[in-house]
Design a protein around this motif. Sequence first.
Motif, short mmCIF file in Angstrom:
data_model
loop_
_atom_site.label_atom_id
_atom_site.label_comp_id
_atom_site.label_asym_id
_atom_site.label_seq_id
_atom_site.Cartn_x
_atom_site.Cartn_y
_atom_site.Cartn_z
N TRP A 160 0.81 -1.21 0.00
CA TRP A 160 0.00 0.00 0.00
C TRP A 160 0.86 1.27 0.00
O TRP A 160 0.35 2.36 0.17
CB TRP A 160 -0.96 0.01 1.20
CG TRP A 160 -1.85 -1.19 1.18
CD1 TRP A 160 -1.83 -2.24 2.03
CD2 TRP A 160 -2.87 -1.50 0.22
NE1 TRP A 160 -2.77 -3.17 1.68
CE2 TRP A 160 -3.43 -2.74 0.57
CE3 TRP A 160 -3.36 -0.84 -0.91
CZ2 TRP A 160 -4.46 -3.33 -0.16
CZ3 TRP A 160 -4.39 -1.44 -1.63
CH2 TRP A 160 -4.92 -2.66 -1.25
N ASP A 161 2.17 1.11 -0.15
CA ASP A 161 3.04 2.29 -0.21
C ASP A 161 2.70 3.14 -1.42
O ASP A 161 2.30 2.63 -2.46
CB ASP A 161 4.51 1.89 -0.29
CG ASP A 161 5.06 1.44 1.04
OD1 ASP A 161 4.36 1.59 2.05
OD2 ASP A 161 6.20 0.96 1.06
N TYR A 162 2.88 4.41 -1.28
CA TYR A 162 2.63 5.37 -2.34
C TYR A 162 3.89 5.46 -3.18
O TYR A 162 4.72 6.35 -3.00
CB TYR A 162 2.27 6.71 -1.69
CG TYR A 162 1.77 7.77 -2.63
CD1 TYR A 162 0.65 7.55 -3.43
CD2 TYR A 162 2.40 9.00 -2.71
CE1 TYR A 162 0.19 8.53 -4.27
CE2 TYR A 162 1.94 9.99 -3.55
CZ TYR A 162 0.83 9.75 -4.33
OH TYR A 162 0.38 10.73 -5.17
N THR A 163 4.09 4.48 -4.09
CA THR A 163 5.30 4.40 -4.89
C THR A 163 4.98 4.16 -6.36
O THR A 163 3.89 3.74 -6.71
CB THR A 163 6.22 3.25 -4.42
OG1 THR A 163 5.50 2.02 -4.53
CG2 THR A 163 6.72 3.46 -3.02
N HIS A 164 5.96 4.43 -7.17
CA HIS A 164 5.90 4.13 -8.61
C HIS A 164 6.84 2.96 -8.84
O HIS A 164 8.00 3.01 -8.45
CB HIS A 164 6.35 5.36 -9.40
CG HIS A 164 6.63 5.06 -10.84
ND1 HIS A 164 5.64 4.73 -11.72
CD2 HIS A 164 7.81 5.03 -11.53
CE1 HIS A 164 6.18 4.52 -12.91
NE2 HIS A 164 7.50 4.68 -12.81
N ARG A 165 6.36 1.89 -9.46
CA ARG A 165 7.17 0.68 -9.65
C ARG A 165 7.67 0.60 -11.09
O ARG A 165 6.99 0.99 -12.03
CB ARG A 165 6.37 -0.56 -9.30
CG ARG A 165 7.24 -1.82 -9.33
CD ARG A 165 6.67 -2.97 -8.55
NE ARG A 165 6.39 -2.69 -7.17
CZ ARG A 165 7.28 -2.73 -6.18
NH1 ARG A 165 8.54 -3.00 -6.43
NH2 ARG A 165 6.92 -2.50 -4.95
N PHE A 166 8.87 0.05 -11.26
CA PHE A 166 9.46 -0.13 -12.58
C PHE A 166 10.27 -1.41 -12.62
O PHE A 166 10.45 -2.07 -11.61
CB PHE A 166 10.36 1.07 -12.93
CG PHE A 166 11.46 1.33 -11.94
CD1 PHE A 166 12.65 0.63 -12.00
CD2 PHE A 166 11.30 2.28 -10.95
CE1 PHE A 166 13.66 0.86 -11.09
CE2 PHE A 166 12.30 2.52 -10.03
CZ PHE A 166 13.49 1.80 -10.09
N ILE A 167 10.75 -1.75 -13.81
CA ILE A 167 11.65 -2.89 -14.02
C ILE A 167 13.00 -2.34 -14.50
O ILE A 167 13.03 -1.42 -15.32
CB ILE A 167 11.08 -3.88 -15.08
CG1 ILE A 167 9.89 -4.64 -14.53
CG2 ILE A 167 12.15 -4.83 -15.59
CD1 ILE A 167 10.23 -5.76 -13.57
N TYR A 168 14.07 -2.91 -14.00
CA TYR A 168 15.42 -2.55 -14.43
C TYR A 168 16.05 -3.79 -15.07
O TYR A 168 16.11 -4.85 -14.45
CB TYR A 168 16.25 -2.10 -13.23
CG TYR A 168 17.67 -1.73 -13.59
CD1 TYR A 168 17.96 -0.51 -14.17
CD2 TYR A 168 18.71 -2.62 -13.36
CE1 TYR A 168 19.26 -0.17 -14.50
CE2 TYR A 168 20.01 -2.29 -13.68
CZ TYR A 168 20.28 -1.07 -14.25
OH TYR A 168 21.57 -0.74 -14.59
#
Length: 163
Positions: free
Chosen positions: A66-74
């Motif tokens: 539930w964190d207010y984050t933006h997720r990506f792949i590296y």
Amino acid sequence: MRFYLISFLLYLWTLFFPVDSWWFVSSGNDKGCPRRGSASPFYFGVTDLSCLNGKKKRSAPARGVWDYTHRFIYYRGYYFEFFVGSFTRIGSSRLAGSRCRGGIERSPAGYSYLSLDCIKRCARRYRYKYGLYNVVLNNCHNFANRMSEVLCRRGYQCPSWCN
């Protein structure tokens, strides 16, 4: 009535005790991915959304679904990100990485034999396969999980929908 009480208590638990992953989802290496060998590692990562949106909010360290984050792949030196407006960004640095807290996880999420060109094509064609950005059903977290599925494919063949 009992169901609602249990649901409410679980909801409160997620608010006050953040966890790294939900009940059945592990945060380690997916056993379905190719073994290390000559395959390239890929990582999940996050960027603080409050910083991306221009809001500077201080808080204690926390991790959770539930964190207010933006997720990506590296993968292989590139960051793969999906944003509001169905915009896919592929770059050698994180968006706002110089001013926003975040980064990649310490351990690889898995390993892949797929070419960088293949993953770039998949990221660019993502919205045509899965639809437009939706804050609940098709957001950056969904994008990262689906790109992880692509990267975990056995062998060197790119999925047909990426061509």
